[in-house]
Design an enzyme around this catalytic site. Structure first.
Site, PDB file in Angstrom:
ATOM      1  N   HIS A   1      18.728  18.886  26.270  1.00 30.62           N
ATOM      2  CA  HIS A   1      17.694  18.125  26.955  1.00 30.62           C
ATOM      3  C   HIS A   1      17.618  16.694  26.432  1.00 30.62           C
ATOM      4  CE1 HIS A   1      16.281  22.064  28.303  1.00 30.62           C
ATOM      5  NE2 HIS A   1      15.603  21.413  29.218  1.00 30.62           N
TER       6      HIS A   1
ATOM      7  N   GLU B   1      21.401  22.172  41.617  1.00 32.30           N
ATOM      8  CA  GLU B   1      21.546  20.710  41.568  1.00 32.30           C
ATOM      9  C   GLU B   1      22.694  20.196  42.410  1.00 32.30           C
ATOM     10  OE1 GLU B   1      20.790  22.358  38.939  1.00 32.30           O
ATOM     11  OE2 GLU B   1      18.999  21.411  38.137  1.00 32.30           O
TER      12      GLU B   1
END
Lengths: 409, 438
Positions: free
Chosen positions: A214, A145
């Site tokens: 998440h 990322e």
């Protein structure tokens, strides 16, 4: 060539019949709010909304409004597009439509992220695009990322307009170095030489038992970064409009989507439209109290609004949409009208969007407040896995009703 | 010489245990080939002393054969005109010399100005490493990109940013290349395609990778046939232990991006010796692990660097992908002007001072009758004037006014949002004055 929608039409109608599941299942069709947009002209459209409810200030129990509908006068002859055309679409498809239109319009627009290409995106927001535009324009990145976000920054500096997808917004924590130092700062530290027209988007928020990592709400972490803009979409209409606006913007924009809202269905115009990144959306005009919200909490608020209307209250609901910067005009006008503010958000309590909004309203509109600003946020806990615990982590409609009742005493 | 880079090298495992019998640095068996010359240069590893005292474990293998030796070898092999066997022409030599002298003089002046209180903060000087910057950047075109770290003054100068603009930026004046907003560690130039200037190590490498991606995108998606821009990413040995380095090596090799990763291995990351921080100190070996050539070159010799750079840049331009080049170099000063530089062994410093790249090039050019002393002196005088002019320009330039504070936060100032009166904040006249409350 699609025509930009003209005319001032303000319609917000909510059907009160369909059931609403607090976990975000099938929601009633929401008719959209059309706003006149003169491209990116600076003069604002004048949105005067007339509310039919008489005796707005009287809160006598005898005046029961059985229908949570506030009708508006049409300013122009153009009727709501829902009557003349439009197509039904799901939110993730709306995002994709916006993305595709912008990619058709400008060949420099490209997408980067994990599984955006062949897989079509983990929430299918980029489905089919790799086949159409090729593997370089819809780039499947390795799991890195920080580096691919930095790569998008470098690409943006040298002329491209990349859109970075975080498979889950939480993963962008790994890219914080690049987002904070490079996205936000390079325009400034280069003395205005390089611009970074990047869009960073992805699903965030509390889902259905996805576990702590998440289910993060990163709005609060990113909001202090100077040089970036943050928007949150909540309906297919504004998802497409904000996506297009974000791509066309010269600033780095972070677009927050919500995991549970991807399957919302709505009818949106066939014609091309772009929304303003800095403006808030009036969802339901009212007189008694201003409820400010965004993203998924909008639906909890609207569900609470039904109950409130049945109890005789007339809440004004505004979806702030622009998390940074705040649309102080829309918010201010509302505060000046109702004198009471309730903020409902999914962000954490500490240092969240609500906290900033509370400060901003206190600073700017203190004289207009009849009561302290109430802020309902998620609990400051890592989102638990257990369904019951998770439910208590986020704000539920019952809490909103209670808060409004308390504020309006 | 096409694809002269060996794709894979046969690697001997390095012994990592530190004991008097087993040195930290084992002998390297495979040679690194020096490209562009006929001879293979042996990589002679010197065994560190068995006493393994702190300073001796920082020993480095001895130098690769000096360029002048190679040339002498070539001369003996071919008996015709020696000038045609030289690695550079006179013009090129003068250009290289001038660029290195500019870099050195500029940095020396920076030190003076810093101690006189004209510039502040963290200033990182490049003395001793000029061969890397000059050797690589002088081969680039204007549209090629350079991405650097905080040790970026000389990269900026080599790329073409005027000394005035850099000095002015260091003084924090509004005429600086970044309007005084960047400072020593954030040099940018759109005109010269200098992408920064980054304070955190490693964060510039993805940006460089992005610029290389744009180049490939323009060629393949936008179909701009002539676009063959190459990007150079400069960074140090410390960065080579950072995740972003490895992630970008992977992506660049995966997509065959036109980028050269240039490691300026000066053995020290502030006070951390490279050998104490890295499990396998030979950085060039990390290239083949990701599928790109890894080359080691003597970074104190501008001609050697230039030969390697030519091949690496040509490779990238041809679309064959990235290269990792490790330049063995040394910084003569401390990490920054605030660094007392007490940890480094004076003997080590002396060894590298003897290999000063400017002196080496001067010696080469004079011995090979490319130039005479007078020409070089003229260059030095000219550079002195350039530097003095830069300082004067910086001194005379105005400091940024208050109105500059908010101007460049957003490319589109609508990003400041809508104020309570319904107008965009940036329309507020107080906004440009810098007194608006945002």
């Amino acid at each position: 060539m699609a025509v930009m929608l003209q005319g001032v039409v303000a319609t917000a109608a909510l059907s009160s019949s369909a059931a609403f599941d607090s976990k975000g299942a099938q929601l009633p069709t929401v008719k959209f709010l059309l706003e006149r947009k003169g491209g990116f002209l600076v003069d604002r459209s004048d949105r005067r909304l007339a509310v039919f409810a008489s005796n707005a200030r009287a809160r006598s129990a005898s005046r029961l409004v059985t229908n949570a509908v506030a009708a508006k006068t049409d300013k122009s002859t153009a009727s709501a597009a829902s009557k003349i055309g439009g197509h039904e679409i799901l939110l993730f498809e709306a995002l994709r439509e916006g993305l595709e239109e912008e990619m058709d319009r400008d060949p420099r627009v490209c997408v980067m992220g994990e599984d955006v290409g062949h897989y079509g995106g983990s929430y299918k927001a980029t489905k089919g695009l790799a086949k159409k535009y090729g593997d370089l324009r819809v780039l499947d990145t390795p799991i890195a990322e920080n580096s691919f976000t930095g790569m998008a920054v470098g690409a943006a500096m040298t002329g491209l307009r990349p859109i970075v997808e975080g498979m889950n917004m939480g993963f962008l924590l790994l890219a914080f170095n690049q987002i904070s130092n490079n996205c936000g700062m390079l325009h400034y530290t280069s003395g205005g030489q390089f611009k970074i027209p990047i869009v960073i988007r992805g699903p965030g928020g509390v889902g259905r038992q996805l576990g702590a990592e998440h289910s993060q709400r990163l709005e609060s972490y990113f909001q202090s970064i100077p040089g970036i803009q943050m928007v949150a979409c909540s309906t297919p209409y504004n998802a497409k409009g904000l996506m297009k606006a974000a791509i066309r913007s010269e600033n780095p924009v972070i677009l927050f989507e919500h995991v549970l809202l991807y399957n919302l269905k709505e009818k949106i115009p066939d014609e091309e439209y772009v929304l303003s990144l800095e403006e808030a959306e009036m969802v339901r005009p009212g007189e008694h109290i201003t409820i400010l919200t965004y993203s998924r909490m909008r639906y909890h608020v609207m569900q609470a609004a039904k109950t409130l209307v049945n109890k005789g209250y007339d809440p004004e609901v505004i979806d702030i949409r622009s998390l940074k910067p705040f649309d102080l005009y829309t918010i201010g006008n509302s505060v000046k009208k109702t004198h009471r503010v309730l903020i409902v958000e999914e962000c954490m309590r500490t240092g969240g969007i609500g906290a900033s909004l509370t400060a901003a309203i206190n600073e700017n509109f203190h004289d207009y407040l009849d009561a302290p600003i109430a802020c309902l946020s998620s609990q400051d806990v890592p989102t638990p896995y257990a369904g019951t615990l998770e439910e208590w982590t986020v704000v539920q409609p019952a809490q909103i009703v209670t808060a409004v009742e308390q504020l309006c005493q | 010489m096409s694809s002269a880079f060996p794709a894979m090298k046969i690697l001997q495992p390095l012994s990592t245990t530190r004991s008097p019998e087993k040195p930290l640095f084992d002998l390297l068996k495979s040679p690194s080939s020096f490209l562009g010359s006929a001879s293979k240069l042996r990589f002679n590893a010197q065994k560190p002393s068995p006493s393994s005292s702190y300073s001796s474990s920082c020993h480095r293998p001895s130098t690769i054969v000096a360029v002048s030796d190679v040339v002498k070898e070539k001369k003996t092999l071919k008996s015709n005109s020696s000038l045609s066997n030289l690695l550079i022409t006179k013009e090129e030599g003068l250009e290289l010399y001038e660029d290195m002298v500019l870099g050195r003089a500029f940095e020396d002046m920076c030190a003076q100005m810093y101690y006189r209180g004209k510039m502040f903060g963290f200033v990182h000087l490049y003395n001793g490493q000029e061969a890397v910057s000059t050797g690589f950047i002088k081969l680039l075109k204007q549209e090629d990109y350079v991405c650097s770290t905080y040790r970026d003054h000389v990269h900026a100068l080599s790329k073409g940013v005027p000394a005035r603009a850099v000095m002015s930026e260091l003084f924090g004046k509004t005429t600086g290349c970044c309007r005084g907003q960047g400072g020593s560690m954030h040099m940018f130039s759109k005109e010269h395609n200098l992408l920064g200037g980054f304070a955190f190590i490693g964060e510039g490498i993805p940006v460089a990778t992005g610029a290389a991606f744009t180049s490939k995108y323009r060629r393949e998606v936008l179909k701009e046939a002539g676009c063959d821009s190459v990007t150079l990413a400069f960074f140090g040995d410390g960065t080579c232990n950072n995740g972003q380095f490895f992630e970008c090596l992977n992506m660049a090799a995966l997509w065959k991006l036109p980028i050269v990763f240039v490691v300026e291995n000066n053995l020290w990351a502030i006070g951390m010796s490279h050998l104490r921080a890295t499990s396998d100190p030979e950085i060039w070996k990390k290239g083949p692990a990701f599928g790109m050539p890894g080359v080691h070159v003597d970074g104190m010799d501008v001609l050697k660097v230039r030969e390697v750079a030519k091949e690496a840049i040509a490779r990238a331009r041809r679309g064959e992908g990235p290269t990792l080049v490790e330049c063995e170099t040394y910084r003569f000063r401390g990490h920054s002007l605030a660094d007392p530089d007490e940890l480094r062994d004076p003997a080590e410093k002396a060894r590298y001072s003897a290999r000063d790249p400017i002196t080496a090039l001067k010696k080469y050019m004079i011995e090979n009758n490319l130039v005479n002393e007078a020409e070089l002196k003229a260059i030095e005088r000219r550079i002195d004037e350039v530097i003095e002019d830069a300082v004067e320009f910086g001194d005379k330039s105005p400091l940024p006014s208050r109105s500059q504070l908010l101007e460049n936060v957003f490319a589109d100032p609508k990003g400041f949002g809508i104020g309570p009166d319904g107008k965009y904040r940036c329309e507020d006249p107080k906004f440009t004055e810098g007194t608006a409350h945002v």
